[in-house]
Design a protein around this motif. Structure first.
Motif, PDB file in Angstrom:
ATOM      1  N   ARG A   1      39.972  40.480  38.151  1.00 43.13           N
ATOM      2  CA  ARG A   1      39.161  39.435  37.845  1.00 43.13           C
ATOM      3  C   ARG A   1      40.289  38.328  37.053  1.00 43.13           C
ATOM      4  O   ARG A   1      39.892  37.980  35.995  1.00 43.13           O
ATOM      5  CB  ARG A   1      38.166  39.540  36.838  1.00 43.13           C
ATOM      6  CG  ARG A   1      37.008  40.595  37.367  1.00 43.13           C
ATOM      7  CD  ARG A   1      35.737  40.502  36.804  1.00 43.13           C
ATOM      8  NE  ARG A   1      34.748  41.510  37.005  1.00 43.13           N
ATOM      9  CZ  ARG A   1      33.587  41.809  36.304  1.00 43.13           C
ATOM     10  NH1 ARG A   1      33.052  40.828  35.844  1.00 43.13           N
ATOM     11  NH2 ARG A   1      32.877  42.685  36.726  1.00 43.13           N
ATOM     12  N   GLY A   2      41.321  38.275  37.837  1.00 45.04           N
ATOM     13  CA  GLY A   2      42.159  37.110  37.185  1.00 45.04           C
ATOM     14  C   GLY A   2      43.172  37.788  36.282  1.00 45.04           C
ATOM     15  O   GLY A   2      44.329  37.132  35.693  1.00 45.04           O
ATOM     16  N   PHE A   3      42.909  39.067  35.700  1.00 43.59           N
ATOM     17  CA  PHE A   3      43.858  39.570  34.841  1.00 43.59           C
ATOM     18  C   PHE A   3      45.026  40.614  35.663  1.00 43.59           C
ATOM     19  O   PHE A   3      44.465  41.439  36.402  1.00 43.59           O
ATOM     20  CB  PHE A   3      43.113  40.590  33.846  1.00 43.59           C
ATOM     21  CG  PHE A   3      42.530  39.723  32.630  1.00 43.59           C
ATOM     22  CD1 PHE A   3      43.008  39.473  31.336  1.00 43.59           C
ATOM     23  CD2 PHE A   3      41.219  38.990  32.914  1.00 43.59           C
ATOM     24  CE1 PHE A   3      42.646  38.941  30.537  1.00 43.59           C
ATOM     25  CE2 PHE A   3      40.677  38.311  31.994  1.00 43.59           C
ATOM     26  CZ  PHE A   3      41.310  38.109  30.775  1.00 43.59           C
ATOM     27  N   GLU A   4      46.147  40.575  35.061  1.00 43.82           N
ATOM     28  CA  GLU A   4      47.152  41.252  36.028  1.00 43.82           C
ATOM     29  C   GLU A   4      46.951  42.703  35.052  1.00 43.82           C
ATOM     30  O   GLU A   4      47.397  42.657  33.693  1.00 43.82           O
ATOM     31  CB  GLU A   4      48.417  40.339  35.874  1.00 43.82           C
ATOM     32  CG  GLU A   4      49.198  40.901  36.958  1.00 43.82           C
ATOM     33  CD  GLU A   4      50.879  40.425  36.758  1.00 43.82           C
ATOM     34  OE1 GLU A   4      51.777  41.261  36.923  1.00 43.82           O
ATOM     35  OE2 GLU A   4      50.721  39.190  36.720  1.00 43.82           O
ATOM     36  N   VAL A   5      47.192  43.801  35.980  1.00 43.01           N
ATOM     37  CA  VAL A   5      47.332  44.922  35.148  1.00 43.01           C
ATOM     38  C   VAL A   5      48.764  45.204  34.964  1.00 43.01           C
ATOM     39  O   VAL A   5      49.500  45.378  35.982  1.00 43.01           O
ATOM     40  CB  VAL A   5      46.777  46.213  35.917  1.00 43.01           C
ATOM     41  CG1 VAL A   5      46.715  47.428  35.343  1.00 43.01           C
ATOM     42  CG2 VAL A   5      45.356  45.494  36.292  1.00 43.01           C
ATOM     43  N   ASN A   6      49.308  45.246  33.874  1.00 42.51           N
ATOM     44  CA  ASN A   6      50.765  45.528  33.569  1.00 42.51           C
ATOM     45  C   ASN A   6      50.773  46.909  32.953  1.00 42.51           C
ATOM     46  O   ASN A   6      50.721  46.945  31.655  1.00 42.51           O
ATOM     47  CB  ASN A   6      51.059  44.423  32.451  1.00 42.51           C
ATOM     48  CG  ASN A   6      52.717  44.389  32.340  1.00 42.51           C
ATOM     49  OD1 ASN A   6      53.288  45.646  32.641  1.00 42.51           O
ATOM     50  ND2 ASN A   6      53.409  43.236  32.312  1.00 42.51           N
ATOM     51  N   SER A   7      51.289  47.824  33.715  1.00 43.88           N
ATOM     52  CA  SER A   7      51.195  49.189  33.314  1.00 43.88           C
ATOM     53  C   SER A   7      52.447  49.343  32.377  1.00 43.88           C
ATOM     54  O   SER A   7      52.292  50.399  31.624  1.00 43.88           O
ATOM     55  CB  SER A   7      51.341  50.227  34.585  1.00 43.88           C
ATOM     56  OG  SER A   7      50.392  50.078  35.480  1.00 43.88           O
ATOM     57  N   ALA A   8      53.666  48.670  32.675  1.00 47.09           N
ATOM     58  CA  ALA A   8      54.717  48.888  31.709  1.00 47.09           C
ATOM     59  C   ALA A   8      54.478  48.555  30.358  1.00 47.09           C
ATOM     60  O   ALA A   8      54.778  49.194  29.608  1.00 47.09           O
ATOM     61  CB  ALA A   8      55.926  48.158  32.420  1.00 47.09           C
TER      62      ALA A   8
END
Lengths: 336, 219
Positions: B128-135
């Motif tokens: 939903r427009g949020f980037e998933v930044n695992s790092a």
């Protein structure tokens, strides 16, 4: 062998010689041989006899004393034959020959058993490989059918565990089976065991606290995984019904050695049993009263640890805790 | 859809593996004869190879070595031998991961998706427009950023992978345990409610739905 023992052994010959000499003296005197001649002959004969005895004694003493000495010193006494020079007298030669031949026969006999044990070990490895195929199919089938019955999965895991016990028993007992000691991640090996026990762990409701920093130890990581699995499954088996289960896995350094510790707050081990838990087929109080136990798990663990050169210790207070510690030797020991 | 090639000689296992992979949303192809598996792999155009180390004819190790000369397709080696040597050999010949029989199917699926991700074959991750930044361990849309703990991140990524579909608790548990987070049932429930609260903060109320006795759905 000293001279007295040697003479005692030759008493019949000596007695005969003395009798013969006395008879000679009487005989010569009866014919009127003068005393000087009689004494001279007797002296010459006695000196000759004495020299013959001495030579024989010295030869035998040097051979038998060397034999005894070597037997004392040798670790593998059956090799004594190889360390001796061929003796210069006939009984010695016969003895050496007999020793050599019995040795050879015994070696052949042992070889038959060694070969059959090694064949058995090979077969066990092969069989374990074979039996894991249907286990794999079964597990996949269960999963594909939606895992409707967790109990079936638990039994499957149990079979797998039993099979591993056979495999590692065979490996631990067979010195020829090789293992690879290399730098391995402590965390990785133990984590592998923890993951294998996931279902049991979740069913038991025990809380697991694993704090292993990124330490590497010299070990065979497959063996270490098996060892950890045995220790952890014991912890799960003997959880106390009185309190929520807790299992802690941690490591620390002591005198340059790495210690891996498994600690649980289960029913513990009574002090009478504690010293014997690593013995073969020992079940003890816990094995008899609660869950059935074969008494093999910890024995195999001990054997594997000895083979790998790790120390293994157990501490426990009944109804309070059990703590199993594995000590890994200093890394430099194996380094080239 | 990713295509996975199975090189396994036991017919029953091969068929079950096929079913497993197809149920998990992959397309699967398998070698039926073992004359020239290498050519079969190359012509199949697969994205990943699942290879038994003990296949007949050419064994897994030589096959892997030959395969590596012509392509970089990721390979996961499978074996039933609890033997350190096999593992060393296959990793040194360029396998991407290694798994021992009898493997846990859930873990196998997880490893497959991990290897595919690592090889850059997974899709861009955003929600939903949020980037998933695992790092960095956060969700971020340029203006707002919300930090997730390691556990929450693992759960969220697992849910996101099957967006709109039911994810079982068992699958979440497998993902957590495979990432060395050995939590129990209660802790999973706690983590899910924390994750829910954090998503609500972003205005996504009811993003994670509970399906009784089945699992969770991320919407």
């Amino acid at each position: 062998m000293n001279f007295k023992e040697f003479l005692a052994d030759k008493k019949l010959s000596c007695a005969l010689a003395v009798i013969a000499l006395l008879t000679d003296i009487c005989f010569m005197r009866a014919y009127g041989v003068p005393w000087e001649v009689v004494l001279f002959c007797t002296a010459v004969l006695m000196i000759a006899l004495f020299i013959a005895l001495m030579v024989s004694f010295l030869k035998k003493r040097s051979f038998y004393n060397t034999l005894n000495e070597r037997l004392e010193q040798l670790d593998k006494k059956y090799l004594v034959c190889e360390t001796l020079d061929t003796p210069a007298f006939i009984e010695g030669k016969i003895l050496c020959n007999a020793l050599y031949r019995t040795n050879k026969a015994m070696c052949e006999e042992i070889d038959i058993y060694r070969r059959s044990i090694s064949e058995l070990a090979d077969f066990v490895e092969l069989w374990v490989h074979e039996i894991k195929l249907p286990l794999s199919s079964l597990e996949l089938m269960l999963y594909n059918s939606g895992y409707t019955d967790k109990r079936a999965l638990k039994q499957l895991r149990r079979i797998d565990g039993c099979i591993d016990t056979v495999l590692y028993y065979s490996r631990a007992e067979n010195a020829e089976k090789d293992y690879i000691i290399k730098n391995a991640s402590l965390r990785g090996a133990v984590a592998e065991a923890v993951k294998k026990l996931r279902e049991d762990m979740l069913l038991s409701g025990a809380e697991l606290d694993m704090e292993l920093s990124d330490v590497s130890v010299m070990t065979d990581s497959k063996w270490l995984t098996f060892i950890s699995e045995q220790i952890l499954s014991n912890s799960l088996k003997y959880l106390s019904p009185k309190r929520p289960g807790k299992i802690k896995i941690y490591c620390n350094e002591q005198d340059g050695r790495t210690l891996l510790v498994f600690e649980d707050n289960g029913i513990g081990i009574s002090s009478n049993d504690l010293a014997r838990i690593f013995e073969k087929s020992f079940t003890g109080e816990n094995g008899r009263t609660g869950q059935r136990s074969t008494g093999m798990g910890l024995y195999i663990v001990k054997t594997l640890c000895v083979r790998l050169g790790h120390s293994l210790n157990a501490q426990s207070v009944k109804d309070e805790y059990t703590r199993i510690t594995i000590g890994f030797a200093k890394n430099d020991f194996y380094k080239f | 859809m990713y295509k996975i090639f199975i090189a396994e000689d036991d017919e029953l296992i091969r068929d079950e593996l096929k079913t497993l992979l197809e149920n998990a949303g992959y397309s699967a192809a398998a070698a039926d004869d073992f004359d020239d598996v290498c050519a079969q792999i190359l012509s199949s155009g697969c994205d990943l190879v699942l290879m038994d180390i003990n296949i007949p004819g050419e064994n897994g190790e030589t096959l892997l070595r030959r395969l590596r000369k012509s392509c970089k397709t990721p390979v996961i080696m499978v074996t039933s031998r609890a033997d350190e040597a096999d593992e060393l050999i296959s990793m040194s010949f360029g396998a991407d991961d290694y798994i021992t029989k009898p493997y846990n199917p859930a873990i196998l699926l997880l490893r497959i998706s991990a290897v595919l991700k690592r090889c850059g074959k997974a899709q861009q991750r955003s929600y939903r427009g949020f980037e998933v930044n695992s790092a960095k361990g956060c969700l971020d849309n340029g203006e707002r950023e919300i930090i997730l703990t390691k556990n929450e991140m693992i759960i969220f990524r697992e849910l996101l992978d099957s967006l709109g579909e039911i994810v079982t608790r068992d699958r979440l548990m497998t993902a957590l345990w495979d990432n060395d987070e050995y939590i129990n049932d209660n802790a999973l429930t706690v983590n899910i409610s924390r994750l829910r609260a954090k998503l609500s903060e972003l205005g996504f109320d009811g993003a994670i739905e509970t399906r009784k006795k089945q699992g969770y759905v991320l919407k």
